[in-house]
Design an enzyme around this catalytic site. Structure first.
Site, short mmCIF file in Angstrom:
data_model
loop_
_atom_site.label_atom_id
_atom_site.label_comp_id
_atom_site.label_asym_id
_atom_site.label_seq_id
_atom_site.Cartn_x
_atom_site.Cartn_y
_atom_site.Cartn_z
N GLY A 152 -6.02 5.85 -1.32
CA GLY A 152 -6.79 7.06 -1.58
C GLY A 152 -7.84 7.27 -0.50
O GLY A 152 -8.84 7.96 -0.72
N TYR A 179 -6.10 10.69 4.16
CA TYR A 179 -4.71 11.01 3.83
C TYR A 179 -4.64 11.82 2.53
O TYR A 179 -5.67 12.24 2.00
CB TYR A 179 -3.87 9.72 3.80
N GLN A 189 0.84 -1.20 0.00
CA GLN A 189 0.00 0.00 0.00
C GLN A 189 0.88 1.26 0.00
O GLN A 189 1.70 1.46 0.89
CB GLN A 189 -0.94 0.03 1.21
C1 LIG Z 1 -4.17 -1.11 13.65
C2 LIG Z 1 -4.81 -0.60 12.38
C3 LIG Z 1 -4.03 0.00 11.42
C4 LIG Z 1 -4.59 0.43 10.20
N1 LIG Z 1 -3.78 0.93 9.22
C5 LIG Z 1 -4.28 1.15 7.98
C6 LIG Z 1 -3.42 1.45 6.89
O1 LIG Z 1 -2.17 1.51 7.01
N2 LIG Z 1 -3.99 1.67 5.68
C7 LIG Z 1 -5.34 1.61 5.49
O2 LIG Z 1 -5.82 1.81 4.37
N3 LIG Z 1 -6.18 1.30 6.51
C8 LIG Z 1 -5.67 1.04 7.73
N4 LIG Z 1 -6.52 0.66 8.75
C9 LIG Z 1 -7.95 0.48 8.48
C10 LIG Z 1 -8.25 -0.99 8.19
O3 LIG Z 1 -7.65 -1.41 6.97
C11 LIG Z 1 -9.76 -1.24 8.11
O4 LIG Z 1 -10.31 -0.39 7.14
C12 LIG Z 1 -10.50 -1.03 9.42
O5 LIG Z 1 -9.79 -1.60 10.52
C13 LIG Z 1 -11.90 -1.65 9.40
O6 LIG Z 1 -11.80 -3.04 9.09
P1 LIG Z 1 -12.07 -4.18 10.22
O7 LIG Z 1 -13.44 -3.91 10.77
O8 LIG Z 1 -11.98 -5.49 9.49
O9 LIG Z 1 -11.02 -4.02 11.28
C14 LIG Z 1 -5.98 0.28 9.99
C15 LIG Z 1 -6.77 -0.29 11.00
C16 LIG Z 1 -6.21 -0.74 12.17
C17 LIG Z 1 -7.08 -1.40 13.21
#
Ligand SMILES: Cc1cc2nc3c(=O)[nH]c(=O)nc-3n(C[C@H](O)[C@H](O)[C@H](O)COP(=O)(O)O)c2cc1C
Length: 369
Positions: free
Chosen positions: A178, A182, A102
């Site tokens: 995107g 950010y 990413q």
């Molecule tokens: C610890 C953590 C770090 C994350 N870092 C990113 C990231 O680097 N890039 C991104 O697009 N989303 C990031 N997210 C968002 C996740 O990809 C995801 O959209 C969000 O946790 C919801 O999905 P879930 O319900 O399966 O946890 C992060 C989420 C968490 C919990």
């Protein structure tokens, strides 16, 4: 064994087949605590443990010094970082996995402490009024520096350079971040982008920076090895205040993406309750499935049951799981045998070292304890 479930069926994206539709969502884990901000053996171990995913999307990896917004996040713009990521891709491939990188620029979700005291770059000098995770803990964000056209052109080149590096590091493809407030999202958002030049104002102009980046990366990777992540109904999070034009903006971008033969489009359902806001879309998969003709990954808040359902109903091709993959490295295996799901520990999401990172056992290892 419950191998007939939709999540466990293989799927073709681009020119290869994914063994299942359980995608590991990108997650920043702040473990690159070294002077180069380079991935280490620990990263290789963490990602290899999760190679059972149909596809791993790596944590956001900053494309340049200017792109940094958090401590101890890994970059993809120096030789040591490329070498470090090379260990990760090798370990994932040895375990029969696939991994995209990413590509990330934080823009105004950053702090002068990362930029020798200079303001972080953004489309416009609009403070997101949130907090940045600095070497001294969480601190208030500042009014950023509005990017000049030269800054914009340089940043597009930085994305391209980072994409080239991802190829050299052995990734199977790249995902353009995107999403989540950010830099690219800042350009798309009417409240964060108040420019009056070719990169602001109309929907087309606000989308220009993103498409410049996509075009530049297409010179390095075939389109079918490029994924795009967007979060159309993001509101009151990561400094983003949605506008009445938000959905119209994303409709434009996503319709236009049909002209590219992308590996996939990765969308998130709203992170906050938007059901009372009549200009935001509460059901992203349902809204965008008819609009986007390529492969669709849907995210946010899914579990085994709702993940199978969204695919069966035809509203997505794949589902990405974030937090579930933190504490269940073998998530697809657990789905296959309907095994219990382990809880994650939020306190170790962003702390250095193996604790809460590589020490969650597989179900097999847990059982044999
Ligand atoms: C610890 C953590 C770090 C994350 N870092 C990113 C990231 O680097 N890039 C991104 O697009 N989303 C990031 N997210 C968002 C996740 O990809 C995801 O959209 C969000 O946790 C919801 O999905 P879930 O319900 O399966 O946890 C992060 C989420 C968490 C919990």
């Amino acid at each position: 064994m419950n191998n007939t479930q939709a999540l466990l069926k293989s799927v073709n994206i681009g020119d290869f087949e994914l063994k299942n539709r359980v995608i590991m969502a990108p997650m920043t884990r702040n473990r690159a605590a070294n002077k180069d901000n380079a991935p280490t053996e620990l990263h290789a171990e963490y990602y290899a443990q999760r190679a059972g995913a149909g596809l791993i999307i790596s944590e956001g990896s900053q494309i340049s010094d200017a792109a940094v917004g958090y401590i101890n996040t890994p970059g993809i713009y120096t030789e040591n970082q490329v070498k470090g990521w090379g260990k990760v891709t090798e370990a994932v491939h040895e375990n029969d996995g696939k991994i995209f990188l990413q590509l990330w620029h934080c823009g105004r979700i950053s702090h002068p402490k990362f930029h020798d005291g200079e303001k972080p770059l953004a489309p416009s000098a609009v403070n997101p009024n949130t907090q940045a995770y600095t070497p001294d803990g969480f601190e208030d964000t500042v009014e950023p520096q509005a990017m000049s056209v030269a800054d914009i052109k340089q940043t597009v080149l930085d994305f391209k350079h980072a994409a080239e590096n991802a190829k050299r590091a052995g990734f199977d493809g790249v995902e353009i971040h995107g999403s989540n407030g950010y830099l690219i999202h800042q350009f798309l958002n009417k409240n964060a982008n108040i420019r009056t030049d070719d990169y602001g104002g109309s929907i087309e102009n606000r989308a220009r920076f993103f498409f410049d980046i996509l075009e530049a990366i297409s010179e390095v990777w075939p389109e079918n090895r490029i994924g795009v992540r967007l979060n159309p109904s993001l509101n009151d999070a990561f400094g983003i205040k949605a506008s009445e034009e938000s959905i119209a903006t994303f409709d434009h971008v996503i319709e236009k993406l049909n002209a590219y033969d992308l590996a996939y489009l990765h969308l998130s359902e709203p992170f906050t309750d938007v059901s009372e806001i009549d200009y935001l879309e509460p059901n992203i998969a349902k809204h965008y499935r008819p609009i986007y003709k390529g492969k669709l990954i849907i995210n946010a808040g899914f579990d085994q049951e709702s993940g199978n359902k969204v695919i069966e109903e035809g509203n997505a091709d794949m589902v990405s799981f974030a937090k579930l993959f933190i504490s269940n490295p073998d998530l697809p295996v657990r789905f296959a045998i309907d095994a219990p799901i382990a809880e994650w520990d939020e306190d170790t999401f962003y702390t250095p070292g193996p604790k809460g990172y590589t020490d969650y056992p597989s179900y097999d290892a847990e059982k044999s304890k």
